[in-house]
Design an enzyme around this catalytic site. Structure first.
Site, PDB file in Angstrom:
ATOM      1  N   LYS A 240      19.029 -56.772 -34.488  1.00 38.32           N
ATOM      2  CA  LYS A 240      18.223 -56.051 -35.635  1.00 38.32           C
ATOM      3  C   LYS A 240      17.386 -55.330 -34.353  1.00 38.32           C
ATOM      4  CE  LYS A 240      16.977 -59.587 -38.348  1.00 38.32           C
ATOM      5  NZ  LYS A 240      16.841 -59.100 -39.774  1.00 38.32           N
ATOM      6  N   ARG A 314      21.248 -68.927 -43.722  1.00 36.25           N
ATOM      7  CA  ARG A 314      22.350 -69.084 -44.751  1.00 36.25           C
ATOM      8  C   ARG A 314      23.637 -70.623 -44.270  1.00 36.25           C
ATOM      9  NH1 ARG A 314      23.602 -63.480 -47.640  1.00 36.25           N
ATOM     10  NH2 ARG A 314      22.119 -63.300 -46.672  1.00 36.25           N
TER      11      ARG A 314
HETATM   12  N1  BES Z   1      15.259 -63.534 -41.773  1.00 32.82           N
HETATM   13  C1  BES Z   1      16.169 -62.555 -42.110  1.00 32.82           C
HETATM   14  C2  BES Z   1      15.539 -61.986 -43.495  1.00 32.82           C
HETATM   15  C3  BES Z   1      13.814 -60.792 -43.565  1.00 32.82           C
HETATM   16  C4  BES Z   1      13.926 -59.856 -43.034  1.00 32.82           C
HETATM   17  C5  BES Z   1      13.239 -61.844 -44.348  1.00 32.82           C
HETATM   18  C6  BES Z   1      12.692 -59.399 -43.258  1.00 32.82           C
HETATM   19  C7  BES Z   1      11.927 -61.619 -44.579  1.00 32.82           C
HETATM   20  C8  BES Z   1      11.755 -60.023 -44.336  1.00 32.82           C
HETATM   21  C9  BES Z   1      17.401 -62.787 -41.974  1.00 32.82           C
HETATM   22  O1  BES Z   1      18.040 -63.399 -41.438  1.00 32.82           O
HETATM   23  C10 BES Z   1      18.372 -61.512 -42.403  1.00 32.82           C
HETATM   24  O2  BES Z   1      17.661 -60.699 -41.089  1.00 32.82           O
HETATM   25  N2  BES Z   1      18.664 -61.577 -43.422  1.00 32.82           N
HETATM   26  C11 BES Z   1      19.973 -59.864 -43.584  1.00 32.82           C
HETATM   27  C12 BES Z   1      21.168 -60.770 -44.156  1.00 32.82           C
HETATM   28  C13 BES Z   1      21.868 -59.095 -44.159  1.00 32.82           C
HETATM   29  C14 BES Z   1      22.733 -58.756 -42.509  1.00 32.82           C
HETATM   30  C15 BES Z   1      22.995 -59.318 -45.400  1.00 32.82           C
HETATM   31  C16 BES Z   1      18.751 -59.166 -44.471  1.00 32.82           C
HETATM   32  O3  BES Z   1      18.228 -59.524 -45.412  1.00 32.82           O
HETATM   33  O4  BES Z   1      19.238 -57.581 -44.068  1.00 32.82           O
HETATM   34 ZN    ZN Z   2      18.595 -63.009 -39.577  1.00 35.60          ZN
END
Ligand code: BES
Ligand code: ZN
Ligand code: ZN
Length: 461
Positions: A240, A314
């Site tokens: 990230k 997931r």
């Molecule tokens: N933990 C994050 C989702 C998240 C981000 C929740 C900010 C609340 C606030 C999750 O693991 C994630 O990074 N999801 C990605 C999925 C994508 C790569 C398909 C997302 O939401 O960008």
């Molecule tokens: Zn993530």
């Protein structure tokens, strides 16, 4: 203890007079001369949550006026930080619903996370328990909310998978529940390969694990709660950017929520058989990290192509939901800080709720409204199912196109839920981005009281 500032009635206490905006003119007409002039002089309008300190003849604090709307804790939650030290009581008649809202708002308004600070704030004022209040229920809700917030606010350095398991174990011990945890390579041996794949890159002391708590009589209806326990989400090799990574100590917010609900259920001794499952990992970067386009096996047998190592929630939930489905519970609910897309759709304050059962969805929404703990239903939209097809494996954890990301994540989870099991999935923020009365910036419980109210309504004798 956020409920410690609710005290037994009896001693001297300054009255708080709740007033609805439309009642203000009548109320003012009947008030004493000083209060009348003071309301006039300060232009107090009884807007919900607004308060007014009313002086007596000798300049003492005689009473407090508080604007209220329909019963909600938030109208009361600013008072503990606004009022001078002392003890207060609510004046006049109030319904049980009003009493509960007032006491809960007060308790939540006293919360702060200061265990890591050497300088603590002064103690807030106290409120006498209002007459009609359901004290055990309000106490349980306040304590569970504080537990959820504390767990989320604790830095990832102090709350890894092991410490999260420790918190669950303590809760189990406090309530005579049974506790079990499968750690590290044992996950492979016991066939939880997806949890292992996500968590294996972390340091050995922060090894992945599946935490399990169970409680209640075996003959009671089975309710299983599953919570995403990513103690820190760096994104993995799909790292990230700094601004997105910053808050990721909160990525175990789902786990915190299921522990909070469990605390309330066990405290109230609801006649149900409760099972809590928390896949707990750190999504870290190291030589053993899972890679983009790796294919990961799962407990259910389906293979997952890792389209993005940052869609890790997931993947771990896949094994936990498959495990949960094994005994066909009569209700299965998961909480997860699963997608940024759910926040794009509904903003930070409104969790997305998905359900495979309309009756469950509407009951949950009604509880959410009743508890001032909103949820919004989103669809398991069938035409989007094809977006998570994979060319190499059975399913991908990250579709090519980013649109509809909360829905495709929910559809992904659904693949691991057994047929015929009523299931709800809550995709939540678990964090207040700025402070509001009773809701300080930081970790937050969202949907916690709604889900508890649903369990109470369904299962209470
Ligand atoms: N933990 C994050 C989702 C998240 C981000 C929740 C900010 C609340 C606030 C999750 O693991 C994630 O990074 N999801 C990605 C999925 C994508 C790569 C398909 C997302 O939401 O960008
Ligand atoms: Zn993530
Ligand atoms: Zn995550």
């Amino acid at each position: 203890m956020t409920s410690q500032y609710l005290v037994d009635p009896g001693g001297p206490a300054i009255p708080i007079q709740p007033i609805a905006k439309e009642e203000l003119p009548t109320w003012r007409a009947r008030a004493g001369a000083i209060a009348q002039r003071w309301i006039e002089a300060t232009s107090f309008d009884a807007a919900p949550g607004k308060s007014l300190l009313v002086p007596g003849r000798n300049g003492e604090l005689e009473s407090v006026l508080l604007g209220v709307s329909e019963p909600t804790p938030w109208d009361w939650a600013a008072l503990p930080l606004e009022l001078p030290r002392g003890t207060y009581r609510i004046e006049g008649y109030h319904s049980p619903k009003e009493a509960d809202a007032a006491a809960l708002g007060w308790a939540l308004g006293t919360y702060r996370f200061e265990r890591m600070r050497s300088k603590k704030e002064a103690a807030p004022p106290s409120l006498e328990w209002p007459e009609a209040c359901n004290r055990p229920r309000v106490t349980a809700m306040a304590e569970a909310t504080a537990l959820v917030r504390d767990l989320i606010n604790t830095p990832a350095s102090d709350l890894g998978p092991a410490e999260l398991a420790g918190a669950a174990e303590q809760l189990a011990n406090d309530n005579e529940a049974s506790f079990h945890v499968i750690v590290g390579d044992d996950l492979l041996e016991k066939n939880y390969p997806a949890i292992h794949a996500v968590g294996r890159a972390a340091a050995p002391s922060r090894a992945p694990r599946l935490i399990e708590l169970s409680w209640g009589e075996a003959s009671h209806p089975k309710v299983t709660l599953v919570g995403k326990g990513v103690c820190f989400d760096s994104g993995g090799l799909d790292l990230k950017p700094a601004t997105n990574m910053k808050l990721m100590k909160k990525d175990m917010g789902g786990a915190a929520h299921v522990l909070g609900v469990a605390a309330m259920v066990m405290g109230a001794k609801l006649p149900l058989r409760l099972r809590v499952l928390i896949p707990a990992v750190e999504n870290a970067v190291s030589g053993s990290a899972m890679r983009p386009l790796d294919v990961v096996p799962t407990r259910k047998g389906l293979t997952i192509e890792i389209g993005n190592t940052d869609a890790e929630g997931r993947v771990i939930l896949a094994d936990a939901l498959a495990e949960a489905s094994g005994e066909s519970p009569s209700l299965l609910i998961d909480f997860a800080t699963l997608t940024g897309a759910a926040r794009v759709a509904l903003g930070a304050e409104l969790p997305a709720m998905f359900a495979n059962d309309d009756e469950l969805a509407s009951a949950l929404l009604a509880c959410a409204t009743g508890e001032s703990d909103p949820l919004w239903r989103m669809p398991l939209f069938e035409p989007y199912r094809k977006l998570i097809d994979s060319k190499v494996a059975d399913i991908t954890n990250a579709p090519e196109a980013p649109l509809g990301g909360a829905i495709t994540a929910a559809l992904f989870l659904r693949e691991f839920v057994g047929d015929g099991i009523p299931w709800a999935h809550i995709d939540l923020m678990a964090w207040n981005q700025s402070s509001r009365p009773g809701r300080p910036e930081g970790g937050e419980a969202m949907g916690l009281r709604a889900v508890y109210a649903l369990l109470e309504e369904r299962f209470k004798k």
